[in-house]
Design a protein around this motif. Sequence first.
Motif, PDB file in Angstrom:
ATOM      1  N   TYR A  27       0.833  -1.206   0.000  1.00 58.12           N
ATOM      2  CA  TYR A  27       0.000   0.000   0.000  1.00 58.12           C
ATOM      3  C   TYR A  27       0.867   1.256   0.000  1.00 58.12           C
TER       4      TYR A  27
ATOM      5  N   THR B 156      -6.225  -3.229   5.540  1.00 64.79           N
ATOM      6  CA  THR B 156      -5.274  -2.704   4.549  1.00 64.79           C
ATOM      7  C   THR B 156      -5.841  -2.851   3.142  1.00 64.79           C
TER       8      THR B 156
ATOM      9  N   THR C 216      -8.373  -0.268   2.587  1.00 66.64           N
ATOM     10  CA  THR C 216      -7.729   1.017   2.318  1.00 66.64           C
ATOM     11  C   THR C 216      -7.342   1.128   0.846  1.00 66.64           C
TER      12      THR C 216
ATOM     13  N   HIS D  64     -10.579   1.530  -1.142  1.00 75.58           N
ATOM     14  CA  HIS D  64     -11.116   2.867  -0.891  1.00 75.58           C
ATOM     15  C   HIS D  64     -10.329   3.923  -1.661  1.00 75.58           C
ATOM     16  N   THR D  65      -9.007   3.797  -1.640  1.00 75.34           N
ATOM     17  CA  THR D  65      -8.155   4.770  -2.316  1.00 75.34           C
ATOM     18  C   THR D  65      -8.341   4.720  -3.831  1.00 75.34           C
TER      19      THR D  65
ATOM     20  N   ALA E 107     -14.311  -2.216  -0.448  1.00 76.39           N
ATOM     21  CA  ALA E 107     -13.761  -1.672   0.800  1.00 76.39           C
ATOM     22  C   ALA E 107     -14.722  -1.944   1.951  1.00 76.39           C
TER      23      ALA E 107
ATOM     24  N   TYR F 244      -6.734   2.838  11.624  1.00 74.90           N
ATOM     25  CA  TYR F 244      -7.153   2.963  10.231  1.00 74.90           C
ATOM     26  C   TYR F 244      -8.115   4.127   9.980  1.00 74.90           C
TER      27      TYR F 244
ATOM     28  N   VAL G 159      -6.904   6.681   7.316  1.00 73.70           N
ATOM     29  CA  VAL G 159      -6.939   6.381   5.887  1.00 73.70           C
ATOM     30  C   VAL G 159      -8.320   5.954   5.388  1.00 73.70           C
ATOM     31  N   LEU G 160      -9.194   5.533   6.298  1.00 74.59           N
ATOM     32  CA  LEU G 160     -10.518   5.094   5.872  1.00 74.59           C
ATOM     33  C   LEU G 160     -11.621   6.068   6.270  1.00 74.59           C
TER      34      LEU G 160
END
Length: 406
Positions: free
Chosen positions: A215, A266, A269, A272-273, A280, A303, A306-307
């Motif tokens: 990631y 992870t 993430t 989602h990204t 996700a 998390y 990032v989430l």
Amino acid sequence: MEYITVKEAAAKWGVTPRRVQILCANGRIAGIERFGNRLMIPKDAIYPVGASQIAEIDQPLPRKTPFLYMSDLYNEAGSAEAVTAELSYNHEAQVLFAAEIAYNRGEIDKVYESANYLLKKHSGFYAVLSAGMLLALCAIWRGDLSMWRRAKLHISEAPAKNDNDRDIMSLAITAVDSMLYDVTGFPDWFKKGNFEPLHPDALPAAKVYYAKYLYAAGFAVATKQVEMQGVHGLSLMSILPLSIEPMISQAKADSSVIAEIYLRLTCATVYHTSGNQAEATRHIDRAVALALPDRLYGLLAEYCRVLGALLESRIVIADADAWENVKKLHKTYNEGWSNLSGAVRGKTIITTLSQNQREVAKLAAFGMSNAQIAEKLHLSLASVKQAVRIVSEKMGVGRSEFAAML
């Protein structure tokens, strides 16, 4: 063959259950089997000659890994207390496992006390390595640079006896660095996904850190901090699930609860990204279901950075009270992480961005235009422009430098 429990063997031989567990750990009783977390002893086993002379000294850890909580010892959600009790035959293992669970609950003071206790005993390679890592995790939550450096020194001074020990020491140091998204120090064999230098007991944890490495590498490429020939933008990020999904399946098959939670979050993430919110959400829901029975709120809090709102919404649906605990822990974690990460990198990491501003800043760091960001986040163009301006003012840098400040 018929088997009896440790307690039944102790009653039969007129000794304590702890004595029987120590004899098993020393290999003094033949034919023992492990069913799940339980030691079972052949019914006709004979109490070994001279066993009464064995001192109840500290035993080696029951798994050759500094990550007991990611091993098969913890193989069922909600069983943390039972596993801790079953480790009573090995005091250091019990202290370490309890401290690792305390970390995942966000109980950092308990973790700090246990780490220092294990470091003072200095009785074995994996115990010292584990304690150093716990101290580093405490440093993140407290934003303490001197503690961070001391922790890495303890890890590097663990009493390694062979090349395999030194390989896992190298992994431990870089695993700690990866908590701050610094993946430059991972050994080349690890970057290739080659885990052969590690003992099988350490494989679940190795996969967790490998997923984090992937990631971080994808993020670095997307934000142009690292150049990779033929790879641009989110193209690398979008294919990472092809590597992480099989590791999740393996963690589930191995009944490694903590490893499965970390891998799912992870992977969530990554999805989602790269814009796949359905996938996700699927992984978040499973991770939350595994984490809540043992109140692993600290793990979930990691998390939130990032989430963001997606993680919040899924935890609230599962347990609104749990979210209140996670939210409080995230505030502490975020401030500590930002202070330490900033100190290590010589940057000022901003902690006052709203979730919406952080999402806008991240997409801007990926090189997206304001119009693209507005479309992706379902915002007006004016809202995106305002968010970019606010982020730039708070950070004191232009959008081309956002990535280094997140």
